[in-house]
Design a protein around this motif. Sequence first.
Motif, PDB file in Angstrom:
ATOM      1  N   ARG A   1     -24.417  -5.716 -25.455  1.00 51.05           N
ATOM      2  CA  ARG A   1     -25.778  -5.678 -24.924  1.00 51.05           C
ATOM      3  C   ARG A   1     -26.762  -6.359 -25.861  1.00 51.05           C
ATOM      4  O   ARG A   1     -27.643  -7.111 -25.441  1.00 51.05           O
ATOM      5  CB  ARG A   1     -26.203  -4.229 -24.658  1.00 51.05           C
ATOM      6  N   LEU A   2     -26.623  -6.096 -27.167  1.00 56.10           N
ATOM      7  CA  LEU A   2     -27.514  -6.728 -28.131  1.00 56.10           C
ATOM      8  C   LEU A   2     -27.337  -8.247 -28.139  1.00 56.10           C
ATOM      9  O   LEU A   2     -28.300  -8.989 -28.329  1.00 56.10           O
ATOM     10  CB  LEU A   2     -27.296  -6.137 -29.530  1.00 56.10           C
ATOM     11  N   CYS A   3     -26.108  -8.703 -27.895  1.00 56.43           N
ATOM     12  CA  CYS A   3     -25.860 -10.152 -27.772  1.00 56.43           C
ATOM     13  C   CYS A   3     -26.557 -10.708 -26.541  1.00 56.43           C
ATOM     14  O   CYS A   3     -27.206 -11.760 -26.605  1.00 56.43           O
ATOM     15  CB  CYS A   3     -24.360 -10.428 -27.657  1.00 56.43           C
ATOM     16  N   SER A   4     -26.412 -10.026 -25.432  1.00 60.08           N
ATOM     17  CA  SER A   4     -26.998 -10.535 -24.190  1.00 60.08           C
ATOM     18  C   SER A   4     -28.519 -10.546 -24.242  1.00 60.08           C
ATOM     19  O   SER A   4     -29.157 -11.335 -23.550  1.00 60.08           O
ATOM     20  CB  SER A   4     -26.507  -9.729 -22.983  1.00 60.08           C
ATOM     21  N   GLU A   5     -29.107  -9.713 -25.080  1.00 63.73           N
ATOM     22  CA  GLU A   5     -30.565  -9.662 -25.212  1.00 63.73           C
ATOM     23  C   GLU A   5     -31.085 -10.572 -26.319  1.00 63.73           C
ATOM     24  O   GLU A   5     -32.286 -10.675 -26.523  1.00 63.73           O
ATOM     25  CB  GLU A   5     -31.024  -8.226 -25.463  1.00 63.73           C
ATOM     26  N   GLY A   6     -30.184 -11.201 -27.072  1.00 64.67           N
ATOM     27  CA  GLY A   6     -30.604 -12.138 -28.107  1.00 64.67           C
ATOM     28  C   GLY A   6     -30.939 -11.523 -29.447  1.00 64.67           C
ATOM     29  O   GLY A   6     -31.504 -12.188 -30.303  1.00 64.67           O
ATOM     30  N   VAL A   7     -30.574 -10.266 -29.661  1.00 67.13           N
ATOM     31  CA  VAL A   7     -30.835  -9.600 -30.936  1.00 67.13           C
ATOM     32  C   VAL A   7     -29.714  -9.917 -31.928  1.00 67.13           C
ATOM     33  O   VAL A   7     -29.947 -10.065 -33.119  1.00 67.13           O
ATOM     34  CB  VAL A   7     -30.964  -8.070 -30.751  1.00 67.13           C
ATOM     35  N   VAL A   8     -28.496 -10.027 -31.403  1.00 68.62           N
ATOM     36  CA  VAL A   8     -27.290 -10.233 -32.205  1.00 68.62           C
ATOM     37  C   VAL A   8     -26.574 -11.470 -31.698  1.00 68.62           C
ATOM     38  O   VAL A   8     -26.669 -11.807 -30.511  1.00 68.62           O
ATOM     39  CB  VAL A   8     -26.387  -8.976 -32.099  1.00 68.62           C
ATOM     40  N   VAL A   9     -25.845 -12.137 -32.590  1.00 70.47           N
ATOM     41  CA  VAL A   9     -25.080 -13.332 -32.240  1.00 70.47           C
ATOM     42  C   VAL A   9     -23.607 -13.081 -32.542  1.00 70.47           C
ATOM     43  O   VAL A   9     -23.269 -12.526 -33.587  1.00 70.47           O
ATOM     44  CB  VAL A   9     -25.575 -14.544 -33.067  1.00 70.47           C
ATOM     45  N   LEU A  10     -22.738 -13.487 -31.608  1.00 71.30           N
ATOM     46  CA  LEU A  10     -21.296 -13.448 -31.825  1.00 71.30           C
ATOM     47  C   LEU A  10     -20.905 -14.769 -32.481  1.00 71.30           C
ATOM     48  O   LEU A  10     -21.099 -15.840 -31.912  1.00 71.30           O
ATOM     49  CB  LEU A  10     -20.548 -13.264 -30.501  1.00 71.30           C
ATOM     50  N   ASN A  11     -20.378 -14.684 -33.695  1.00 75.62           N
ATOM     51  CA  ASN A  11     -19.975 -15.874 -34.438  1.00 75.62           C
ATOM     52  C   ASN A  11     -18.607 -16.362 -33.990  1.00 75.62           C
ATOM     53  O   ASN A  11     -17.876 -15.647 -33.304  1.00 75.62           O
ATOM     54  CB  ASN A  11     -19.966 -15.561 -35.940  1.00 75.62           C
ATOM     55  N   ASN A  12     -18.255 -17.572 -34.400  1.00 72.44           N
ATOM     56  CA  ASN A  12     -16.968 -18.157 -34.024  1.00 72.44           C
ATOM     57  C   ASN A  12     -15.773 -17.327 -34.490  1.00 72.44           C
ATOM     58  O   ASN A  12     -14.722 -17.350 -33.869  1.00 72.44           O
ATOM     59  CB  ASN A  12     -16.847 -19.579 -34.569  1.00 72.44           C
ATOM     60  N   ASP A  13     -15.933 -16.599 -35.596  1.00 71.66           N
ATOM     61  CA  ASP A  13     -14.830 -15.790 -36.120  1.00 71.66           C
ATOM     62  C   ASP A  13     -14.799 -14.379 -35.516  1.00 71.66           C
ATOM     63  O   ASP A  13     -14.148 -13.492 -36.039  1.00 71.66           O
ATOM     64  CB  ASP A  13     -14.895 -15.711 -37.640  1.00 71.66           C
ATOM     65  N   LYS A  14     -15.506 -14.190 -34.416  1.00 72.69           N
ATOM     66  CA  LYS A  14     -15.576 -12.912 -33.685  1.00 72.69           C
ATOM     67  C   LYS A  14     -16.318 -11.823 -34.458  1.00 72.69           C
ATOM     68  O   LYS A  14     -16.220 -10.646 -34.146  1.00 72.69           O
ATOM     69  CB  LYS A  14     -14.181 -12.391 -33.300  1.00 72.69           C
ATOM     70  N   SER A  15     -17.072 -12.222 -35.475  1.00 71.42           N
ATOM     71  CA  SER A  15     -17.921 -11.266 -36.173  1.00 71.42           C
ATOM     72  C   SER A  15     -19.318 -11.353 -35.576  1.00 71.42           C
ATOM     73  O   SER A  15     -19.640 -12.299 -34.854  1.00 71.42           O
ATOM     74  CB  SER A  15     -17.960 -11.575 -37.673  1.00 71.42           C
ATOM     75  N   TYR A  16     -20.117 -10.360 -35.866  1.00 68.28           N
ATOM     76  CA  TYR A  16     -21.480 -10.305 -35.347  1.00 68.28           C
ATOM     77  C   TYR A  16     -22.476 -10.429 -36.487  1.00 68.28           C
ATOM     78  O   TYR A  16     -22.224  -9.990 -37.607  1.00 68.28           O
ATOM     79  CB  TYR A  16     -21.724  -8.986 -34.605  1.00 68.28           C
ATOM     80  N   SER A  17     -23.612 -11.016 -36.180  1.00 64.50           N
ATOM     81  CA  SER A  17     -24.702 -11.099 -37.144  1.00 64.50           C
ATOM     82  C   SER A  17     -26.012 -11.019 -36.379  1.00 64.50           C
ATOM     83  O   SER A  17     -26.061 -11.229 -35.173  1.00 64.50           O
ATOM     84  CB  SER A  17     -24.624 -12.398 -37.955  1.00 64.50           C
ATOM     85  N   LEU A  18     -27.056 -10.694 -37.112  1.00 63.91           N
ATOM     86  CA  LEU A  18     -28.375 -10.641 -36.503  1.00 63.91           C
ATOM     87  C   LEU A  18     -28.823 -12.050 -36.147  1.00 63.91           C
ATOM     88  O   LEU A  18     -28.576 -12.995 -36.895  1.00 63.91           O
ATOM     89  CB  LEU A  18     -29.386 -10.021 -37.458  1.00 63.91           C
ATOM     90  N   HIS A  19     -29.464 -12.188 -35.008  1.00 61.78           N
ATOM     91  CA  HIS A  19     -30.060 -13.462 -34.629  1.00 61.78           C
ATOM     92  C   HIS A  19     -31.146 -13.761 -35.665  1.00 61.78           C
ATOM     93  O   HIS A  19     -31.822 -12.840 -36.143  1.00 61.78           O
ATOM     94  CB  HIS A  19     -30.651 -13.349 -33.220  1.00 61.78           C
ATOM     95  N   PRO A  20     -31.338 -15.022 -36.045  1.00 59.32           N
ATOM     96  CA  PRO A  20     -32.371 -15.332 -37.044  1.00 59.32           C
ATOM     97  C   PRO A  20     -33.761 -14.795 -36.699  1.00 59.32           C
ATOM     98  O   PRO A  20     -34.502 -14.361 -37.580  1.00 59.32           O
ATOM     99  CB  PRO A  20     -32.373 -16.870 -37.085  1.00 59.32           C
ATOM    100  N   GLN A  21     -34.111 -14.786 -35.416  1.00 58.97           N
ATOM    101  CA  GLN A  21     -35.405 -14.247 -34.997  1.00 58.97           C
ATOM    102  C   GLN A  21     -35.468 -12.737 -35.245  1.00 58.97           C
ATOM    103  O   GLN A  21     -36.482 -12.222 -35.722  1.00 58.97           O
ATOM    104  CB  GLN A  21     -35.613 -14.532 -33.514  1.00 58.97           C
ATOM    105  N   ALA A  22     -34.380 -12.032 -34.957  1.00 61.36           N
ATOM    106  CA  ALA A  22     -34.331 -10.582 -35.187  1.00 61.36           C
ATOM    107  C   ALA A  22     -34.365 -10.291 -36.676  1.00 61.36           C
ATOM    108  O   ALA A  22     -35.058  -9.368 -37.127  1.00 61.36           O
ATOM    109  CB  ALA A  22     -33.074  -9.991 -34.554  1.00 61.36           C
ATOM    110  N   GLU A  23     -33.634 -11.080 -37.442  1.00 59.75           N
ATOM    111  CA  GLU A  23     -33.642 -10.908 -38.900  1.00 59.75           C
ATOM    112  C   GLU A  23     -35.047 -11.121 -39.459  1.00 59.75           C
ATOM    113  O   GLU A  23     -35.486 -10.399 -40.347  1.00 59.75           O
ATOM    114  CB  GLU A  23     -32.657 -11.887 -39.529  1.00 59.75           C
ATOM    115  N   ALA A  24     -35.759 -12.095 -38.917  1.00 62.18           N
ATOM    116  CA  ALA A  24     -37.127 -12.362 -39.370  1.00 62.18           C
ATOM    117  C   ALA A  24     -38.043 -11.174 -39.094  1.00 62.18           C
ATOM    118  O   ALA A  24     -38.889 -10.828 -39.910  1.00 62.18           O
ATOM    119  CB  ALA A  24     -37.668 -13.620 -38.698  1.00 62.18           C
ATOM    120  N   VAL A  25     -37.882 -10.545 -37.948  1.00 65.02           N
ATOM    121  CA  VAL A  25     -38.700  -9.375 -37.617  1.00 65.02           C
ATOM    122  C   VAL A  25     -38.388  -8.239 -38.589  1.00 65.02           C
ATOM    123  O   VAL A  25     -39.295  -7.602 -39.132  1.00 65.02           O
ATOM    124  CB  VAL A  25     -38.463  -8.897 -36.169  1.00 65.02           C
ATOM    125  N   LEU A  26     -37.118  -8.013 -38.858  1.00 65.13           N
ATOM    126  CA  LEU A  26     -36.726  -6.907 -39.732  1.00 65.13           C
ATOM    127  C   LEU A  26     -37.107  -7.124 -41.189  1.00 65.13           C
ATOM    128  O   LEU A  26     -37.348  -6.171 -41.913  1.00 65.13           O
ATOM    129  CB  LEU A  26     -35.219  -6.666 -39.634  1.00 65.13           C
TER     130      LEU A  26
END
Length: 127
Positions: free
Chosen positions: A96-121
Motif C-alpha cells: 500500500r505504501l508503494c502504491s501511494e508513493g511513500v515507499v519504493v520497491l528497489n530492483n533487489d526486492k528491498s524497500y526504501s523511502l521515496h525521496p519525497q517521503a524521506e525529505a518530509v521526515l
Amino acid sequence: MPNQQMPTDGQHHRESVFQPDPGLLEALAPLQGNERIRHLLKCFGLRTSLVRLKVIDALLTTVGSDRRLGVRGMHSHLLALDIPLSFLSVREVLKRLCSEGVVVLNNDKSYSLHPQAEAVLTARIDA
C-alpha cells in the motif's frame, strides 16, 4: 488492467497526492518520533496505523546505511523489536505504501523511502 495494490519498481501508476506546504518546515520543527511519521502519512492522504508507523520507522532507521530490508527482513526486524505483526500485515502495508508513493520497491526486492517521503521526515523539502 494493472493491480493498484502491487508494488512498483519506482514507476508510479498514479500521481502522488503530496503537496508541500510552504510552512511545512516550521510546522515540523517541534515534531518528534511518531508525530513526524503521522504528519508524513497525512501529507500523502493516508490514515495512521500501528503497522504503518512501525514499518516507516524501520525504513527511516535504514536511511543512510547499507542495510536493505525486504518483506521478510522487515518482518524479522519488527519481531526482533518485540512488535508482533504478522508477515501478511507487513507485506500488505508495504504494498500500500508503494502504491501511494511513500515507499519504493528497489530492483533487489528491498524497500526504501521515496525521496519525497524521506525529505518530509528529515525536514528537507526540496519539492
